[in-house]
Design a protein around this motif. Structure first.
Motif, short mmCIF file in Angstrom:
data_model
loop_
_atom_site.label_atom_id
_atom_site.label_comp_id
_atom_site.label_asym_id
_atom_site.label_seq_id
_atom_site.Cartn_x
_atom_site.Cartn_y
_atom_site.Cartn_z
N GLY A 325 0.82 -1.21 0.00
CA GLY A 325 0.00 0.00 0.00
C GLY A 325 0.85 1.25 0.00
O GLY A 325 0.52 2.25 -0.66
N ASP A 371 -4.83 1.68 -1.71
CA ASP A 371 -5.33 0.34 -1.40
C ASP A 371 -6.29 -0.17 -2.47
O ASP A 371 -6.33 -1.38 -2.75
CB ASP A 371 -6.02 0.33 -0.03
CG ASP A 371 -5.02 0.46 1.12
OD1 ASP A 371 -3.86 0.05 0.94
OD2 ASP A 371 -5.41 0.99 2.18
N TRP A 385 -9.61 -5.67 1.28
CA TRP A 385 -9.83 -4.24 1.03
C TRP A 385 -10.89 -3.68 1.96
O TRP A 385 -10.74 -2.58 2.52
CB TRP A 385 -10.23 -4.02 -0.42
CG TRP A 385 -10.43 -2.57 -0.75
CD1 TRP A 385 -9.47 -1.62 -0.92
CD2 TRP A 385 -11.69 -1.91 -0.92
NE1 TRP A 385 -10.05 -0.40 -1.19
CE2 TRP A 385 -11.41 -0.54 -1.20
CE3 TRP A 385 -13.02 -2.33 -0.88
CZ2 TRP A 385 -12.42 0.39 -1.42
CZ3 TRP A 385 -14.03 -1.39 -1.10
CH2 TRP A 385 -13.73 -0.05 -1.37
N LEU A 388 -9.45 -2.94 5.25
CA LEU A 388 -8.66 -1.72 5.23
C LEU A 388 -9.56 -0.49 5.32
O LEU A 388 -9.25 0.47 6.03
CB LEU A 388 -7.81 -1.67 3.95
CG LEU A 388 -6.68 -2.69 3.86
CD1 LEU A 388 -6.08 -2.70 2.45
CD2 LEU A 388 -5.59 -2.40 4.89
#
Length: 466
Positions: A325, A371, A385, A388
């Motif tokens: 990332g 991301d 994802w 995140l």
């Protein structure tokens, strides 16, 4: 959802004022964004720089700047007070241990007139002036300079003097090896263009002569010297290099495979051709660290050696995912802030703060896409994802400062608040990275919802694959 409702109040800053809207046709396959200036009838001789780790044990560089035709009334030189991409006054001149000037083999008086500026005594017209600095370099970060017996790293903003009135002049830069048999295995990694056709142009080990179109380009190419490991890959026809300094057992094949997917996705996202002819990831692996800084054709990254992929790694563990990332974030900046930038950054004033209310767009939007790019190119799964995104939401909602400071205020005050945290920071400051990323997500979802997914924040034809 509550987090979107509370965020919408602060999601009202205007769309950024851009220097030039990005379009691949506007930026030919070059590491240099276009500039507008009238070329003189005759091109003046280049400013020549040289830099050498003069005493690695004492963490010292020797840096020379030679100007062919200095101001007859007395030439001024200065070191930048900050480095673009890191919004804090750092006063790099405080690391100057000694400085002197000479012309024709004779000493020239050099007076310090403020904390980072020196003025040489007047010279006869046509004289050549050299200023020689001894600079202490023990800043193991992505922002400054660091040298010891194992490697040398520097950003140009912390070592190269700016000759006032000659900022748009071509520069030639000689990168010199430290003296001694133990440094014979050292080589150079940098995105600086080699001075092709010039005597002493850089050879296979990277030491030798490079060039820059002007001072802005000169300080936008960090340099690593040492015995780093090197890997190469190609993304959309553009050669990329990965140079890793420090002890590590990283799986370079896995790393370059993942970076290839990330870089190709971003190049296609913005539109081919890429705006650089070559790109370099400069990575320093240490026990525990994390950080990155963007440049026009490279990035300087600092990571823990355990963040790198190890041989036989299965899946994408959290530490490696975080590192990817970071790579994705800095690479996205090659467009968003290096080529697409707020008007306040055209051109940079390197002597003082450059205020803008738009860091939420340039850092926050980049934080959203760093991301998302991992997901789009297939490096991580949708579940990863979403986790995140959830962490970013939690980070913003758990910060009381979000009720005290707007994103525009956070951007403007980065110089005095965000980069100078104290015990009250969580109560007074909101991160333009984290909340800016949520604004980008909200805008993206709103555009998709309102157009039945025909339009998005980044590209009208971009469709989700969640």
């Amino acid at each position: 959802m509550d987090w979107i409702d509370s965020m919408a109040v602060l999601a009202t800053p205007r769309i950024p004022t851009l220097r030039t809207p990005y379009n691949s046709a506007n930026f030919p396959n070059s590491s240099n964004p276009p500039t507008r200036r009238t070329e003189p009838a005759m091109t003046p001789a280049a400013i020549r720089y040289s830099i050498r780790p003069s005493n690695p044990e004492a963490h010292l560089f020797e840096v020379r700047c030679t100007l062919p035709d200095p101001d007859p009334a007395g030439q001024r030189f200065a070191l930048p007070a900050w480095i673009p991409g890191s919004y804090l006054i750092r006063d790099f001149a405080r690391h100057v241990m000694a400085i002197r000037a000479e012309a024709g083999g004779q000493a020239v008086a050099l007076d310090k007139i403020n904390k980072h500026t020196w003025q040489a005594a007047p010279l006869a017209t046509g004289g050549t002036l050299s200023v020689i600095c001894e600079i202490y370099a023990w800043d193991l970060s992505v922002r400054g300079a660091h040298v010891d017996q194992t490697h040398a790293f520097f950003n140009g903003s912390s070592v190269f003097l700016r000759a006032h009135g000659h900022e748009h002049r071509r520069c030639l830069i000689e990168l010199q090896r430290p003296i001694g048999q133990r440094f014979q295995d050292w080589r150079v990694a940098t995105a600086l263009p080699i001075a092709e056709g010039e005597k002493g142009a850089a050879g296979s080990d990277g030491f030798g002569l490079y060039q820059a179109a002007d001072y802005d380009e000169l300080i936008d190419h960090p340099v690593e010297m040492g015995t780093f490991t090197l890997a190469v890959f190609t993304a959309c026809g553009v050669p990329h290099e990965v140079a890793i300094s420090g002890r590590h057992d990283g799986d370079l094949a896995r790393l370059t495979a993942d970076l290839t997917r990330i870089c190709e996705w971003q190049i296609r996202f913005f539109g081919q051709p890429a705006p650089m002819s070559r790109y370099v990831f400069l990575i320093t692996a240490v026990g525990d660290a994390y950080g990155g800084l963007e440049h026009r054709a490279s990035t300087a990254l600092l990571c823990a050696r355990d963040d790198l992929p190890y041989p036989g790694m299965k899946g994408t563990p959290e530490r490696y995912r975080t590192f990817l990332g970071l790579c994705s974030h800095e690479y996205f900046h090659a467009w968003n802030v290096k080529r697409i930038k707020p008007a306040a950054f055209v051109a940079y004033n390197l002597d003082r703060e450059n205020y803008t209310t738009l860091l939420w767009a340039f850092e926050g939007f980049t934080s959203y896409y760093d991301d998302l790019a991992l997901l789009r190119c297939g490096v991580i799964k949708a579940r990863d994802w979403l986790q995140l995104v959830a962490k970013t939401i939690d980070r913003v909602l758990s910060n009381p400062g979000r009720r005290r400071q707007t994103l525009a205020q956070s951007s403007f005050d980065a110089w005095t608040k965000y980069y100078r945290p104290d015990e009250n920071t969580p109560n007074a400051v909101v991160s333009y990275y984290a909340k800016g990323a949520l604004v980008a997500l909200a805008l993206d979802l709103t555009l998709r919802l309102g157009t039945e997914n025909r339009k998005s924040l980044g590209c009208g034809s971009f469709r989700p694959r969640l």
